[in-house]
Each structure stands twice: as C-alpha cells, then as structure tokens.
Design a protein around this motif. Structure first.
Motif, PDB file in Angstrom:
ATOM      1  N   LEU A 165     -21.625   1.446  12.962  1.00 40.08           N
ATOM      2  CA  LEU A 165     -20.319   1.051  13.495  1.00 40.08           C
ATOM      3  C   LEU A 165     -19.194   1.518  12.582  1.00 40.08           C
ATOM      4  O   LEU A 165     -18.135   1.947  13.052  1.00 40.08           O
ATOM      5  CB  LEU A 165     -20.264  -0.465  13.669  1.00 40.08           C
ATOM      6  CG  LEU A 165     -21.048  -1.035  14.851  1.00 40.08           C
ATOM      7  CD1 LEU A 165     -21.136  -2.555  14.756  1.00 40.08           C
ATOM      8  CD2 LEU A 165     -20.403  -0.621  16.170  1.00 40.08           C
ATOM      9  N   PHE A 166     -19.413   1.420  11.289  1.00 37.18           N
ATOM     10  CA  PHE A 166     -18.401   1.871  10.324  1.00 37.18           C
ATOM     11  C   PHE A 166     -18.143   3.370  10.476  1.00 37.18           C
ATOM     12  O   PHE A 166     -16.993   3.818  10.521  1.00 37.18           O
ATOM     13  CB  PHE A 166     -18.865   1.548   8.907  1.00 37.18           C
ATOM     14  CG  PHE A 166     -17.878   1.934   7.843  1.00 37.18           C
ATOM     15  CD1 PHE A 166     -16.771   1.145   7.584  1.00 37.18           C
ATOM     16  CD2 PHE A 166     -18.060   3.103   7.101  1.00 37.18           C
ATOM     17  CE1 PHE A 166     -15.849   1.514   6.597  1.00 37.18           C
ATOM     18  CE2 PHE A 166     -17.144   3.466   6.127  1.00 37.18           C
ATOM     19  CZ  PHE A 166     -16.032   2.673   5.877  1.00 37.18           C
ATOM     20  N   LEU A 167     -19.217   4.150  10.580  1.00 35.76           N
ATOM     21  CA  LEU A 167     -19.071   5.594  10.756  1.00 35.76           C
ATOM     22  C   LEU A 167     -18.419   5.923  12.091  1.00 35.76           C
ATOM     23  O   LEU A 167     -17.612   6.862  12.191  1.00 35.76           O
ATOM     24  CB  LEU A 167     -20.438   6.274  10.658  1.00 35.76           C
ATOM     25  CG  LEU A 167     -21.104   6.236   9.270  1.00 35.76           C
ATOM     26  CD1 LEU A 167     -22.507   6.823   9.333  1.00 35.76           C
ATOM     27  CD2 LEU A 167     -20.250   6.987   8.242  1.00 35.76           C
ATOM     28  N   LEU A 168     -18.761   5.150  13.117  1.00 38.16           N
ATOM     29  CA  LEU A 168     -18.142   5.359  14.429  1.00 38.16           C
ATOM     30  C   LEU A 168     -16.639   5.088  14.360  1.00 38.16           C
ATOM     31  O   LEU A 168     -15.835   5.819  14.938  1.00 38.16           O
ATOM     32  CB  LEU A 168     -18.795   4.434  15.458  1.00 38.16           C
ATOM     33  CG  LEU A 168     -18.292   4.552  16.904  1.00 38.16           C
ATOM     34  CD1 LEU A 168     -18.559   5.951  17.442  1.00 38.16           C
ATOM     35  CD2 LEU A 168     -18.967   3.513  17.787  1.00 38.16           C
ATOM     36  N   GLY A 169     -16.267   4.034  13.642  1.00 34.97           N
ATOM     37  CA  GLY A 169     -14.853   3.739  13.473  1.00 34.97           C
ATOM     38  C   GLY A 169     -14.111   4.850  12.752  1.00 34.97           C
ATOM     39  O   GLY A 169     -12.978   5.194  13.106  1.00 34.97           O
ATOM     40  N   ILE A 170     -14.757   5.433  11.738  1.00 35.28           N
ATOM     41  CA  ILE A 170     -14.149   6.563  11.027  1.00 35.28           C
ATOM     42  C   ILE A 170     -13.968   7.749  11.981  1.00 35.28           C
ATOM     43  O   ILE A 170     -12.935   8.432  11.964  1.00 35.28           O
ATOM     44  CB  ILE A 170     -15.008   6.967   9.819  1.00 35.28           C
ATOM     45  CG1 ILE A 170     -14.955   5.864   8.744  1.00 35.28           C
ATOM     46  CG2 ILE A 170     -14.549   8.295   9.232  1.00 35.28           C
ATOM     47  CD1 ILE A 170     -15.836   6.135   7.553  1.00 35.28           C
ATOM     48  N   GLY A 171     -14.979   7.972  12.837  1.00 34.41           N
ATOM     49  CA  GLY A 171     -14.860   9.053  13.816  1.00 34.41           C
ATOM     50  C   GLY A 171     -13.718   8.824  14.789  1.00 34.41           C
ATOM     51  O   GLY A 171     -12.971   9.753  15.117  1.00 34.41           O
ATOM     52  N   VAL A 172     -13.574   7.594  15.244  1.00 29.41           N
ATOM     53  CA  VAL A 172     -12.477   7.265  16.164  1.00 29.41           C
ATOM     54  C   VAL A 172     -11.123   7.457  15.495  1.00 29.41           C
ATOM     55  O   VAL A 172     -10.150   7.877  16.134  1.00 29.41           O
ATOM     56  CB  VAL A 172     -12.638   5.818  16.678  1.00 29.41           C
ATOM     57  CG1 VAL A 172     -11.399   5.379  17.460  1.00 29.41           C
ATOM     58  CG2 VAL A 172     -13.881   5.701  17.550  1.00 29.41           C
ATOM     59  N   SER A 173     -11.055   7.158  14.200  1.00 29.93           N
ATOM     60  CA  SER A 173      -9.782   7.279  13.482  1.00 29.93           C
ATOM     61  C   SER A 173      -9.272   8.720  13.459  1.00 29.93           C
ATOM     62  O   SER A 173      -8.069   8.957  13.340  1.00 29.93           O
ATOM     63  CB  SER A 173      -9.938   6.764  12.050  1.00 29.93           C
ATOM     64  OG  SER A 173     -10.692   7.675  11.250  1.00 29.93           O
ATOM     65  N   ARG A 174     -10.169   9.682  13.584  1.00 26.66           N
ATOM     66  CA  ARG A 174      -9.753  11.082  13.610  1.00 26.66           C
ATOM     67  C   ARG A 174      -9.007  11.396  14.900  1.00 26.66           C
ATOM     68  O   ARG A 174      -8.193  12.325  14.946  1.00 26.66           O
ATOM     69  CB  ARG A 174     -10.959  12.006  13.458  1.00 26.66           C
ATOM     70  CG  ARG A 174     -11.677  11.844  12.118  1.00 26.66           C
ATOM     71  CD  ARG A 174     -12.909  12.745  12.046  1.00 26.66           C
ATOM     72  NE  ARG A 174     -12.535  14.151  12.053  1.00 26.66           N
ATOM     73  CZ  ARG A 174     -12.231  14.862  10.987  1.00 26.66           C
ATOM     74  NH1 ARG A 174     -12.235  14.280   9.790  1.00 26.66           N
ATOM     75  NH2 ARG A 174     -11.917  16.138  11.086  1.00 26.66           N
ATOM     76  N   LEU A 175      -9.289  10.639  15.951  1.00 28.17           N
ATOM     77  CA  LEU A 175      -8.591  10.823  17.226  1.00 28.17           C
ATOM     78  C   LEU A 175      -7.313  10.000  17.284  1.00 28.17           C
ATOM     79  O   LEU A 175      -6.320  10.422  17.868  1.00 28.17           O
ATOM     80  CB  LEU A 175      -9.508  10.446  18.389  1.00 28.17           C
ATOM     81  CG  LEU A 175     -10.812  11.233  18.510  1.00 28.17           C
ATOM     82  CD1 LEU A 175     -11.669  10.667  19.630  1.00 28.17           C
ATOM     83  CD2 LEU A 175     -10.525  12.710  18.763  1.00 28.17           C
TER      84      LEU A 175
END
Length: 210
Positions: A165-175
């Motif tokens: 979930l943490f990594l997914l949140g980081i990925g979303v932050s790029r968008l």
C-alpha cells in the motif's frame, strides 16, 4: 481494493480463529475469487452500459442531423462559442465538420454528450484488467499463509500488505504530484485501520462464539 479488502478479511478470520490456519487460507482464497469476479462483473456492466448509451446517442444524433441539420449546426456553434472561439471562427469550424456526416456525429456525441469511443475502452478488457488487478492485490496478504503459519505468517501478511500500500501510494503521488511520503503513509494508514478494525471485530466474535 484487493489489498485492503482481502487483508481485512484475512485479519478478521485470523482474529476469530487464529488456531486454524486452514480457515484463514480458505477465507483468503474465497475473498480473492469473490472480489475478483465481483470487480470484473461490475466493470464489465459499467463499460458495457456506457457503450450502449454511446450507440444510442450515435443513432439519435444521426436522426437529428438528418431531420434538423440547421438546429444541430446552431447547437454546435454555441458550444464552440462558449469555449471562447469567435462566432465567425466557430461557424467556419462547424461548416467543415458538417461536411463529413460521420465526423459530425462523432463530434456532436463528444462535445454535446461527453462520450467518446476512443476513451471508453472494451468491456471485456476492462473486466479482465479489473479482475487481475484485484487478484494481484488480494494475493499479497494471502501469500504468507500459503507458505507459513502462526504469528510469522500473520506478521508477514500485514507487513507485506502495508508495504504494498505504501508503494502504491508513492506511485499515485507521481500522478497527483503530492508528497510521496505523505501519499504512501496515507494509503498504508488506511489499510492498517481497516485491518485492525476487522481483526478486533473478528476477535470479539470469535470469543463470543466460543
């Protein structure tokens, strides 16, 4: 969805029957399958319904262009004028569009209704993609229980889910252009709360039943 819903289910069953790893594995597999098929069905129906609406609007616009072309021309001119184009330029653009009936239909549906076949995608593709994404997420908290048992499986299940979930949140932050750390912690925090609540409820229910 797959990460949060399945870790919540697994934690709830773990709280209710921590001594029975088979129940946890069966619940995790059931959650993965049920959630995956549910997401696929929902996505298919959603995109299919949009496709059917698009087909209806295309046929409706075809009829309107055939019977009331001047009225439709005026509507499209107003749409472009409302976007800031000078009226003379809007009329020239509409005149060129109306010269090609199929292009005119596509333009009317996109500009007046807000639908477009290019951005809609395939119902089957959307369903398969949604199911696979859910299943991939749901597999993360399940994997430790397929390989291990007891407290170690429990710890790795929750830790692996929070990390994902943490990594997914980081990925979303790029968008979204939000701070990566804040976005990652928010995602992980929401998953932790959901897992903690279901674990607590499962523990209470398990105690009450026994």
């Amino acid at each position: 969805d797959g990460l949060v819903s399945n870790v919540s289910l697994i934690m709830g069953i773990a709280g209710a029957s921590s001594a029975d790893p088979r129940a946890i594995v069966l619940a995790g597999i059931a959650g993965l399958l049920a959630g995956g098929f549910s997401m696929a069905a929902g996505e298919y129906i959603s995109v299919r319904s949009q496709r059917e609406l698009l087909d209806y609007q295309v046929e409706l616009q075809r009829q309107q262009l055939r019977h009331t072309p001047e009225q439709e021309r005026a509507i499209l001119v107003e749409i472009y004028a409302s976007k800031g184009l000078p009226r003379a330029e809007a009329q020239l653009i509409v005149q060129r569009i109306m010269a090609n009936p199929e292009q005119a239909i596509d333009t009317f549906v996109r500009e007046e209704i807000g639908l477009s076949a290019e951005t809609m995608g395939s119902p089957v593709g959307a369903a398969v993609g949604s199911m696979l994404a859910f299943a991939l997420g749901a597999f993360v908290p399940l994997l430790p229980y397929l390989l291990l048992s007891g407290a170690l499986a429990f710890t790795l299940s929750i830790a692996g889910t929070l990390a994902a979930l943490f990594l997914l949140g980081i990925g979303v932050s790029r968008l979204t252009h939000r701070h990566p750390l804040a976005a990652g912690l928010r995602q992980a925090g929401m998953g932790f709360v959901a897992a903690a609540v279901t674990y607590g409820v499962g523990t209470l229910l398990g105690t009450a039943v026994h």
